[in-house]
Structures are given as C-alpha cells and as structure tokens.
Design a protein around this motif. Structure first.
Motif, short mmCIF file in Angstrom:
data_model
loop_
_atom_site.label_atom_id
_atom_site.label_comp_id
_atom_site.label_asym_id
_atom_site.label_seq_id
_atom_site.Cartn_x
_atom_site.Cartn_y
_atom_site.Cartn_z
N ARG A 17 2.63 -3.94 -11.39
CA ARG A 17 1.95 -3.64 -10.13
C ARG A 17 2.94 -3.80 -8.99
O ARG A 17 3.81 -4.65 -9.05
CB ARG A 17 0.77 -4.57 -9.91
CG ARG A 17 -0.34 -4.42 -10.92
CD ARG A 17 -1.55 -5.24 -10.52
NE ARG A 17 -2.53 -5.32 -11.57
CZ ARG A 17 -3.49 -4.43 -11.77
NH1 ARG A 17 -3.59 -3.39 -10.99
NH2 ARG A 17 -4.35 -4.58 -12.75
N GLY A 18 2.76 -2.99 -8.00
CA GLY A 18 3.62 -3.07 -6.83
C GLY A 18 2.86 -2.63 -5.60
O GLY A 18 1.81 -1.98 -5.70
N GLN A 19 3.40 -2.97 -4.47
CA GLN A 19 2.75 -2.61 -3.23
C GLN A 19 3.01 -1.15 -2.85
O GLN A 19 2.13 -0.47 -2.33
CB GLN A 19 3.24 -3.52 -2.11
CG GLN A 19 2.52 -3.32 -0.80
CD GLN A 19 2.84 -4.42 0.20
OE1 GLN A 19 3.25 -5.51 -0.18
NE2 GLN A 19 2.68 -4.14 1.46
N MET A 24 7.56 0.62 -7.34
CA MET A 24 7.16 0.80 -8.73
C MET A 24 8.12 1.74 -9.46
O MET A 24 8.49 1.51 -10.61
CB MET A 24 5.73 1.34 -8.82
CG MET A 24 4.67 0.30 -8.50
SD MET A 24 4.77 -1.17 -9.54
CE MET A 24 4.60 -0.47 -11.16
N ASP A 25 8.53 2.81 -8.78
CA ASP A 25 9.48 3.74 -9.39
C ASP A 25 10.80 3.04 -9.69
O ASP A 25 11.38 3.22 -10.76
CB ASP A 25 9.71 4.95 -8.48
CG ASP A 25 8.47 5.83 -8.34
OD1 ASP A 25 7.55 5.71 -9.17
OD2 ASP A 25 8.43 6.64 -7.39
N GLU A 56 0.03 4.39 -4.91
CA GLU A 56 -0.37 3.40 -3.91
C GLU A 56 -1.56 3.92 -3.13
O GLU A 56 -1.74 5.12 -2.96
CB GLU A 56 0.78 3.09 -2.96
CG GLU A 56 1.17 4.24 -2.07
CD GLU A 56 2.41 3.95 -1.24
OE1 GLU A 56 2.32 4.09 0.00
OE2 GLU A 56 3.46 3.62 -1.81
N THR A 57 -2.38 3.01 -2.67
CA THR A 57 -3.52 3.34 -1.83
C THR A 57 -3.17 2.91 -0.42
O THR A 57 -3.16 1.71 -0.13
CB THR A 57 -4.79 2.62 -2.31
OG1 THR A 57 -5.06 3.04 -3.65
CG2 THR A 57 -5.98 2.94 -1.43
N ALA A 58 -2.83 3.86 0.41
CA ALA A 58 -2.44 3.56 1.79
C ALA A 58 -3.43 4.22 2.74
O ALA A 58 -3.56 5.45 2.76
CB ALA A 58 -1.02 4.06 2.05
N ARG A 86 -3.63 -5.35 -4.72
CA ARG A 86 -2.81 -4.63 -5.70
C ARG A 86 -3.64 -4.20 -6.89
O ARG A 86 -3.21 -4.30 -8.03
CB ARG A 86 -1.65 -5.51 -6.15
CG ARG A 86 -0.67 -5.74 -5.05
CD ARG A 86 0.54 -6.45 -5.54
NE ARG A 86 1.48 -6.60 -4.44
CZ ARG A 86 2.66 -7.11 -4.57
NH1 ARG A 86 3.07 -7.54 -5.73
NH2 ARG A 86 3.45 -7.21 -3.53
N GLY A 87 -4.80 -3.70 -6.64
CA GLY A 87 -5.64 -3.21 -7.72
C GLY A 87 -5.21 -1.83 -8.15
O GLY A 87 -4.39 -1.18 -7.51
#
Length: 141
Positions: A17-19, A24-25, A56-58, A86-87
């Motif tokens: 998981r990442g922000q 993440m890449d 990501e959900t931004a 971080r879901g």
C-alpha cells in the motif's frame, strides 16, 4: 509441506500500500528488481503477478469543497483527516476519468468496518442520504 526439506518451488504473496501511485510504482519496480537479482544469484526463476491493483484516490478540490459546503448547509460537522486513508478503493478508477470526492460518514467511537465487533449504525443513513441529495441538487459546473 514438510519441515527440514528444501523446497523446489514456492510463492510469496504480499499486499503493498502507498499514498501515491508513483510511490507504489517505484516500490513495485524495486521489489521486482531485487527479486530478479536474488534469483539470478541463486540460479532460481522468478515471475510476478498483480491482482486487485487500485489507483490512488485523490479528491479534487472543487468536489471536496462541494461536499464541505453541503455538509455546512445541513449542519453536519466535517472532520478533515490528517492523513490519507490507505484503503483499496475502486473509486480511484472513477477519479481518473472525472472529478470527484470520497468522504466517510463517521459513526462515533465504535468498532471499525471489517472487524468482528462492527455493527452498521442505521442512524447515519438519513444524514448520508441528505448529503448525496444536496450534491445532486447542486452538481459541479
């Protein structure tokens, strides 16, 4: 499965998981690079498969501002999260195609979702529906 026997084959499963997607890449690339290096050093084969990859959900500022405005109008308090959640959220896929904002409806000091003690609080249904109705009544330009 047996103790003390050298395995001829194995699997390593993990969740990362990442922000941010860039993080993440980079993490995925580094993990693959190191795994390939170890495999080459030890004469092993390695391959990778990815499942349930979520972007990501931004929130867009304009959409988040609309949610805040509707809540203010309805007298529903807004508590801004200090750190992103971080879901794994499908909504990140939608936000790649359109502006939007994800918000969570608090239910007080109770066991959280995905835990044994969780029990959905029906009292949050009406105010949540009111928020969505307010967003429908005054859509983004």
């Amino acid at each position: 499965e047996a103790f003390g026997i050298s395995a001829s084959e194995g699997k390593l499963l993990l969740t990362c998981r990442g922000q941010y997607e860039k993080e993440m890449d980079a993490l995925s690339a580094e993990l693959e690079k190191r795994a390939r290096e170890f495999a080459a050093r030890d004469g092993l084969e390695v391959d990778f498969a990815y499942y349930d990859v979520f972007p990501e959900t931004a929130n867009s500022e304009v959409a988040a501002d609309r949610v805040r405005a509707v809540c203010r109008k309805l007298g529903i308090p807004v508590v801004e999260m200090q750190e992103p959640m971080r879901g794994s959220e499908d909504v990140g896929h939608f936000f790649k195609r359109t502006v939007g904002a994800e918000f969570l409806m608090g239910a007080g000091d109770r066991p959280t979702i995905h835990t044994v003690g969780y029990d959905f609080l029906d009292d949050i249904i009406e105010p949540t529906v009111s928020i969505f109705q307010g967003l429908i009544d005054r859509p983004l330009d």
